[in-house]
Design a protein around this motif. Structure first.
Motif, PDB file in Angstrom:
ATOM      1  N   GLY A 114       0.840  -1.187   0.000  1.00 21.63           N
ATOM      2  CA  GLY A 114       0.000   0.000   0.000  1.00 21.63           C
ATOM      3  C   GLY A 114       0.875   1.236   0.000  1.00 21.63           C
ATOM      4  N   ASP A 115       0.666   2.111   0.983  1.00 23.76           N
ATOM      5  CA  ASP A 115       1.456   3.343   1.085  1.00 23.76           C
ATOM      6  C   ASP A 115       2.611   3.233   2.067  1.00 23.76           C
ATOM      7  OD1 ASP A 115      -0.242   4.673  -0.713  1.00 23.76           O
ATOM      8  OD2 ASP A 115      -1.630   5.238   0.897  1.00 23.76           O
ATOM      9  N   THR A 116       2.843   2.034   2.584  1.00 18.54           N
ATOM     10  CA  THR A 116       3.829   1.865   3.645  1.00 18.54           C
ATOM     11  C   THR A 116       5.060   1.116   3.175  1.00 18.54           C
ATOM     12  OG1 THR A 116       2.052   1.787   5.296  1.00 18.54           O
ATOM     13  CG2 THR A 116       4.220   0.975   5.971  1.00 18.54           C
ATOM     14  N   PRO A 117       6.251   1.715   3.280  1.00 16.58           N
ATOM     15  CA  PRO A 117       7.489   0.965   2.985  1.00 16.58           C
ATOM     16  C   PRO A 117       7.748  -0.041   4.105  1.00 16.58           C
ATOM     17  CG  PRO A 117       7.849   3.352   2.934  1.00 16.58           C
ATOM     18  CD  PRO A 117       6.546   3.119   3.616  1.00 16.58           C
ATOM     19  N   VAL A 118       7.874  -1.314   3.747  1.00 19.85           N
ATOM     20  CA  VAL A 118       8.065  -2.363   4.754  1.00 19.85           C
ATOM     21  C   VAL A 118       9.463  -2.972   4.695  1.00 19.85           C
ATOM     22  CG1 VAL A 118       5.615  -2.902   4.949  1.00 19.85           C
ATOM     23  CG2 VAL A 118       6.993  -4.077   3.221  1.00 19.85           C
ATOM     24  N   VAL A 119      10.165  -2.770   3.591  1.00 20.21           N
ATOM     25  CA  VAL A 119      11.546  -3.211   3.438  1.00 20.21           C
ATOM     26  C   VAL A 119      12.329  -2.077   2.790  1.00 20.21           C
ATOM     27  CG1 VAL A 119      13.118  -4.804   2.253  1.00 20.21           C
ATOM     28  CG2 VAL A 119      10.988  -5.666   3.234  1.00 20.21           C
ATOM     29  N   GLY A 120      13.513  -1.817   3.288  1.00 26.36           N
ATOM     30  CA  GLY A 120      14.367  -0.809   2.677  1.00 26.36           C
ATOM     31  C   GLY A 120      15.817  -1.257   2.695  1.00 26.36           C
TER      32      GLY A 120
ATOM     33  N   SER B 241      11.416  12.611  -4.770  1.00 24.60           N
ATOM     34  CA  SER B 241      10.499  11.667  -5.400  1.00 24.60           C
ATOM     35  C   SER B 241      10.387  10.415  -4.537  1.00 24.60           C
ATOM     36  CB  SER B 241      10.996  11.288  -6.799  1.00 24.60           C
ATOM     37  OG  SER B 241      11.049  12.425  -7.642  1.00 24.60           O
ATOM     38  N   LEU B 242       9.376   9.606  -4.821  1.00 23.88           N
ATOM     39  CA  LEU B 242       9.146   8.408  -4.019  1.00 23.88           C
ATOM     40  C   LEU B 242      10.359   7.490  -4.028  1.00 23.88           C
ATOM     41  CD1 LEU B 242       7.187   6.767  -2.299  1.00 23.88           C
ATOM     42  CD2 LEU B 242       6.271   5.775  -4.420  1.00 23.88           C
ATOM     43  N   TRP B 243      11.031   7.358  -5.172  1.00 24.10           N
ATOM     44  CA  TRP B 243      12.192   6.461  -5.236  1.00 24.10           C
ATOM     45  C   TRP B 243      13.381   7.003  -4.437  1.00 24.10           C
ATOM     46  CZ3 TRP B 243       9.867   8.039  -9.954  1.00 24.10           C
ATOM     47  CH2 TRP B 243      10.379   9.226 -10.491  1.00 24.10           C
ATOM     48  N   ASP B 244      13.396   8.310  -4.162  1.00 26.18           N
ATOM     49  CA  ASP B 244      14.439   8.872  -3.311  1.00 26.18           C
ATOM     50  C   ASP B 244      14.209   8.530  -1.837  1.00 26.18           C
ATOM     51  OD1 ASP B 244      15.753  10.379  -5.401  1.00 26.18           O
ATOM     52  OD2 ASP B 244      14.104  11.805  -5.286  1.00 26.18           O
ATOM     53  N   LEU B 245      12.961   8.260  -1.477  1.00 29.86           N
ATOM     54  CA  LEU B 245      12.564   8.207  -0.077  1.00 29.86           C
ATOM     55  C   LEU B 245      12.208   6.825   0.449  1.00 29.86           C
ATOM     56  CD1 LEU B 245      10.219  11.346  -0.084  1.00 29.86           C
ATOM     57  CD2 LEU B 245      12.298  11.099   1.270  1.00 29.86           C
ATOM     58  N   ALA B 246      11.581   6.001  -0.390  1.00 26.92           N
ATOM     59  CA  ALA B 246      10.934   4.787   0.119  1.00 26.92           C
ATOM     60  C   ALA B 246      11.880   3.869   0.872  1.00 26.92           C
ATOM     61  CB  ALA B 246      10.267   4.032  -1.033  1.00 26.92           C
ATOM     62  N   ALA B 247      13.102   3.677   0.372  1.00 30.52           N
ATOM     63  CA  ALA B 247      14.040   2.771   1.037  1.00 30.52           C
ATOM     64  C   ALA B 247      14.576   3.347   2.345  1.00 30.52           C
ATOM     65  CB  ALA B 247      15.214   2.450   0.111  1.00 30.52           C
ATOM     66  N   LEU B 248      14.559   4.673   2.478  1.00 31.49           N
ATOM     67  CA  LEU B 248      15.130   5.317   3.649  1.00 31.49           C
ATOM     68  C   LEU B 248      14.238   5.196   4.875  1.00 31.49           C
ATOM     69  CD1 LEU B 248      16.218   8.639   1.890  1.00 31.49           C
ATOM     70  CD2 LEU B 248      17.487   6.488   2.025  1.00 31.49           C
ATOM     71  N   VAL B 249      12.923   5.219   4.646  1.00 29.60           N
ATOM     72  CA  VAL B 249      11.970   5.277   5.756  1.00 29.60           C
ATOM     73  C   VAL B 249      12.092   4.088   6.707  1.00 29.60           C
ATOM     74  CG1 VAL B 249       9.527   5.340   6.375  1.00 29.60           C
ATOM     75  CG2 VAL B 249      10.367   6.760   4.501  1.00 29.60           C
TER      76      VAL B 249
ATOM     77  N   ALA C 102       4.644  18.406   5.978  1.00 21.38           N
ATOM     78  CA  ALA C 102       3.315  18.611   6.545  1.00 21.38           C
ATOM     79  C   ALA C 102       3.078  17.747   7.775  1.00 21.38           C
ATOM     80  CB  ALA C 102       2.245  18.321   5.490  1.00 21.38           C
ATOM     81  N   GLY C 103       4.085  16.982   8.184  1.00 17.43           N
ATOM     82  CA  GLY C 103       3.961  16.164   9.372  1.00 17.43           C
ATOM     83  C   GLY C 103       3.396  14.784   9.141  1.00 17.43           C
ATOM     84  N   ARG C 104       3.227  14.390   7.872  1.00 16.90           N
ATOM     85  CA  ARG C 104       2.665  13.075   7.581  1.00 16.90           C
ATOM     86  C   ARG C 104       3.775  12.032   7.560  1.00 16.90           C
ATOM     87  NH1 ARG C 104      -0.347  15.705   2.478  1.00 16.90           N
ATOM     88  NH2 ARG C 104       1.855  16.285   2.238  1.00 16.90           N
ATOM     89  N   PRO C 105       3.610  10.934   8.279  1.00 18.82           N
ATOM     90  CA  PRO C 105       4.635   9.885   8.287  1.00 18.82           C
ATOM     91  C   PRO C 105       4.804   9.264   6.900  1.00 18.82           C
ATOM     92  CG  PRO C 105       3.087   9.591  10.096  1.00 18.82           C
ATOM     93  CD  PRO C 105       2.495  10.627   9.178  1.00 18.82           C
ATOM     94  N   GLY C 106       6.015   8.790   6.617  1.00 18.88           N
ATOM     95  CA  GLY C 106       6.233   8.055   5.377  1.00 18.88           C
ATOM     96  C   GLY C 106       6.779   8.889   4.248  1.00 18.88           C
ATOM     97  N   PRO C 107       6.854   8.280   3.047  1.00 21.33           N
ATOM     98  CA  PRO C 107       7.556   8.898   1.924  1.00 21.33           C
ATOM     99  C   PRO C 107       6.672   9.573   0.883  1.00 21.33           C
ATOM    100  CG  PRO C 107       7.228   6.594   1.453  1.00 21.33           C
ATOM    101  CD  PRO C 107       6.567   6.849   2.793  1.00 21.33           C
ATOM    102  N   ALA C 108       5.363   9.602   1.088  1.00 20.54           N
ATOM    103  CA  ALA C 108       4.466  10.001  -0.004  1.00 20.54           C
ATOM    104  C   ALA C 108       4.400  11.505  -0.238  1.00 20.54           C
ATOM    105  CB  ALA C 108       3.059   9.453   0.253  1.00 20.54           C
ATOM    106  N   GLY C 109       4.868  12.305   0.716  1.00 17.21           N
ATOM    107  CA  GLY C 109       4.677  13.746   0.612  1.00 17.21           C
ATOM    108  C   GLY C 109       5.677  14.487  -0.245  1.00 17.21           C
ATOM    109  N   GLY C 110       6.745  13.823  -0.685  1.00 17.49           N
ATOM    110  CA  GLY C 110       7.700  14.475  -1.565  1.00 17.49           C
ATOM    111  C   GLY C 110       8.669  15.412  -0.870  1.00 17.49           C
ATOM    112  N   SER C 111       8.800  15.278   0.439  1.00 15.13           N
ATOM    113  CA  SER C 111       9.770  16.058   1.209  1.00 15.13           C
ATOM    114  C   SER C 111      10.107  15.236   2.444  1.00 15.13           C
ATOM    115  CB  SER C 111       9.198  17.428   1.608  1.00 15.13           C
ATOM    116  OG  SER C 111       7.993  17.266   2.354  1.00 15.13           O
ATOM    117  N   ALA C 112      11.098  15.684   3.214  1.00 15.21           N
ATOM    118  CA  ALA C 112      11.516  14.863   4.349  1.00 15.21           C
ATOM    119  C   ALA C 112      12.056  15.697   5.497  1.00 15.21           C
ATOM    120  CB  ALA C 112      12.587  13.860   3.917  1.00 15.21           C
ATOM    121  N   ILE C 113      11.585  15.359   6.685  1.00 16.79           N
ATOM    122  CA  ILE C 113      12.240  15.744   7.927  1.00 16.79           C
ATOM    123  C   ILE C 113      12.454  14.442   8.679  1.00 16.79           C
ATOM    124  CG2 ILE C 113      12.094  16.987  10.101  1.00 16.79           C
ATOM    125  CD1 ILE C 113      10.361  19.053   8.772  1.00 16.79           C
ATOM    126  N   ALA C 114      13.696  14.058   8.825  1.00 10.57           N
ATOM    127  CA  ALA C 114      14.048  12.839   9.542  1.00 10.57           C
ATOM    128  C   ALA C 114      14.904  13.228  10.740  1.00 10.57           C
ATOM    129  CB  ALA C 114      14.796  11.873   8.639  1.00 10.57           C
TER     130      ALA C 114
END
Length: 271
Positions: free
Chosen positions: A112-118, A215-223, A237-249
């Motif tokens: 779905g929208d959740t990265p489970v392996v990275g 982009s999603l491919w920049d983020l999905a493995a990192l999460v 925007a404070g939403r967990p995961g990689p779908a928002g196109g930006s990152a605060i980690a």
């Protein structure tokens, strides 16, 4: 057997294939580089790695969809499409084509929208990082030489090491002053860029990594790697995961303060 163990093993196999191709072409005198429509570079190694990984996934996981940076989205031969592999064949192509060894292949599995392996493999650095939901995060040269990794316990901004990719993107979205203010208040700031800052965060070597446009491919493995190491990963925007196109980690302890200083409404799920 823990869930995702087989998928993680496959991710390592994919990374082994990618490493052989990318290392062989790194610093090659006949490396072919062209520009995509967005003016970012793409090398023959990017293309070759993605083709090889797609071919393996078509055989090993025909029911899973695939999204890659160079060839886009492909539907599975069968199945419901809820499982999707995300591939960035070479993250840090600009480094790659200039002979800088900070580049990596990024491989993720999403349900779905959740990265489970990275998995992030940086063969020129001799290092690989990986994680799967519920299995923890690890780093090492390969699976048999791995150490479990954890984020830092730093809780004060004055003691924190702050990382970012560049300043131009923050200027474009009107938050350059906020970024400079964070730099003035942290113990250290460095622009390691691309995947590397996130992996250093997961290892506890730094405490904050931010990027405004991805982009999603920049983020999905990192999460999964950051979160399984104990960190917090959201978009602006404070939403967990990689779908928002930006990152605060962050290591989790500093998340709310970074939101406040960047002028973003805090929805930190850890607070």
């Amino acid at each position: 057997m823990a869930r995702y163990t087989d998928d993680l093993a496959l991710a390592h196999m994919l990374a082994d294939t990618a490493d052989k191709i990318s290392v062989a072409r790194f610093r090659a005198l006949d490396l072919h580089v062209s520009s995509k429509p967005d003016l970012t570079p793409v090398s023959d190694a990017d293309i070759a790695v993605e083709k090889a990984l797609r071919a393996t996934l078509a055989r090993a996981r025909p029911r899973d969809a695939v999204l890659g940076e160079e060839y886009g989205d492909s539907a599975p031969a069968a199945g419901d499409g809820k499982r999707r592999w995300i591939i960035d064949p070479i993250d840090g192509t600009k480094n790659y084509v200039r002979g800088v060894p900070v580049w990596a292949t990024l491989i993720a599995l999403m349900e779905g929208d959740t990265p489970v392996v990275g998995l992030v493999s940086a063969p020129a650095l001799g290092r690989r990082w990986w994680a799967a939901s519920g299995l923890g995060a690890y780093a090492g040269r390969h699976q048999s030489a791995a150490t479990q990794i954890h984020v830092s316990g730093v809780s004060q901004l004055a003691d924190a090491s702050f990382c970012y990719s560049s300043l131009t993107g923050w200027e474009e979205i009107g938050r350059l002053d906020a970024m400079l203010d964070i730099m003035r208040h942290t113990w250290r700031s460095r622009a390691y860029g691309d995947f590397y800052g996130y992996m250093l965060l997961a290892e506890g070597a730094l405490d904050i990594m931010v990027e405004p446009e991805l982009s999603l491919w920049d983020l999905a493995a990192l999460v999964p790697i950051v979160t399984e190491a104990g960190g917090t990963f959201t978009d602006l925007a404070g939403r967990p995961g990689p779908a928002g196109g930006s990152a605060i980690a962050t290591n989790g302890k500093l998340h709310d303060e970074i939101y406040t200083r960047l002028g973003v409404r805090s929805n930190n799920p850890m607070s």
